[in-house]
Scaffold this active site. Structure first.
Site, PDB file in Angstrom:
ATOM      1  CG  ASP A 200     -10.423  -0.886   4.184  1.00 22.43           C
ATOM      2  OD1 ASP A 200     -10.079  -1.112   3.013  1.00 22.43           O
ATOM      3  OD2 ASP A 200      -9.762  -1.236   5.179  1.00 22.43           O
TER       4      ASP A 200
ATOM      5  CE  LYS B  12      -3.820  -2.492   1.881  1.00 27.00           C
ATOM      6  NZ  LYS B  12      -4.389  -3.150   3.035  1.00 27.00           N
TER       7      LYS B  12
ATOM      8  CD  GLN C 241      -3.618  -4.932   6.167  1.00 25.28           C
ATOM      9  OE1 GLN C 241      -3.434  -3.972   5.445  1.00 25.28           O
ATOM     10  NE2 GLN C 241      -4.288  -6.002   5.763  1.00 25.28           N
TER      11      GLN C 241
END
Ligand code: NAP
Length: 285
Positions: free
Chosen positions: A119, A52, A96
């Site tokens: 997300d 990322k 995460q």
């Protein structure tokens, strides 16, 4: 013989589009920023976080990485998320998963400001998706939609079957297909006559997490097959849910693993970060 859906090439095109947007925004004094938080030292998560960061660097997005020890308390983690919610140079926040045992993932997700929830896991954003007007498209399912569009096959009116009903993939996948006017069936581990249903699919999405799960006798000839699964085969090699060798000869389009859905997830995350930066600066999308 199916045509391959090239997730690498399509994700590169999305990243190029993101880089162009970032350049334009940066010229206006708005550099999109993403914060990635990793708790503990799970090796797979470490690789995802590194990827990322690299993707941010490649597209010009500003990124911050927070690497916290396994012993981090929920309160410490929530305090960090709250600080990031207030930070003006950070437009997107990603924590995460999986979190180490004992850390309440739902509490963390609900603490992220919905405006920075790139997300799209926060209940507010899940609700917007249910209403058919998402602010952020959930990354992996949005990547699958992009891949289907790339084939030129229209989703409207097609029977779309999703195997899997997780909050991260299966459910939002079904919602996005519905939003694209597909006729959607969602299957799961308690589904009776799975094969009978999957054989009716014009578009089949598998998000199960079991290598070789989707076999040729489960696929309608000419179907478009999207494989979200990320598994290891007996030899430790990355593979999807679909028995590629068996299904490829009968499908019309198919994603390989690796190189299919996987590369799309980060590309869609970057796109969401740009969207977040625009929205937080009162710009039209
Ligand atoms: P998950 O939470 O474990 O969900 C798996 C789903 O498969 C569940 O809904 C489960 O049904 C269903 N299932 C299990 N066995 C089944 C069976 N025999 N018949 C029908 N359905 C069955 O997994 P996930 O997070 O959705 O992830 C799915 C896969 O996608 C994994 O391999 C994961 O690594 C991969 N993934 C890839 C990406 C990417 O970027 N490419 C992103 C996310 C996930 P129940 O609900 O009844 O248990």
């Amino acid at each position: 013989m199916a045509k391959l859906i090239d997730g690498k090439a399509i994700s590169s095109a999305v990243k190029a589009e993101v880089a162009g947007e970032v350049q334009k925004l940066t010229a206006k004094g708005i550099r999109p920023g993403l914060a990635v938080v990793l708790v503990g030292d799970d090796p797979a998560s470490r690789i995802y976080v590194n990827n990322k960061r690299k993707a941010c660097e490649a597209t010009g997005i500003y990124s911050e990485e927070y690497l916290l020890p396994e012993t981090t308390s929920l309160q410490e983690l929530l305090e960090l998320v709250s600080r990031l919610n207030e930070k003006g140079d950070i437009h997107g926040i990603l924590v995460q998963s999986p979190l180490p045992e004992g850390l309440d993932e739902a509490a963390v997700v609900e603490t992220i400001s919905p405006k920075k929830d790139v997300d799209a896991f926060h209940a507010y954003n899940v609700g917007k998706l249910m209403q058919g007007c998402p602010i952020f498209q959930p990354c992996t399912p949005a990547g699958v939609i992009e891949l289907i569009h790339s084939t030129g096959v229209t989703i409207a009116g097609k029977h779309c079957v999703v195997i899997g009903r997780s909050d991260i993939v299966g459910k939002p996948m079904a919602m996005l297909l519905l939003q694209n006017n597909g006729t959607v069936t969602v299957c799961h581990s308690k589904t009776a006559n799975l094969q009978e249903i999957t054989r009716q699919a014009d578009i089949l999405v598998s998000a199960v997490g079991k290598a070789g799960f989707v076999t040729a006798d489960m696929v309608k000839p000419g179907a478009v097959v999207l494989d979200v699964g990320m598994n290891r085969d007996g030899a430790g090699k990355l593979c999807g849910d679909v028995d590629f060798a068996g299904v490829e000869p009968i499908a019309s389009w198919i994603t390989p693993v690796p190189g299919g859905v996987g590369p799309m997830t980060i590309a869609m995350l970057l796109r969401n970060t740009v969207t977040a930066a625009k929205l937080q600066n009162g710009m039209a999308l």
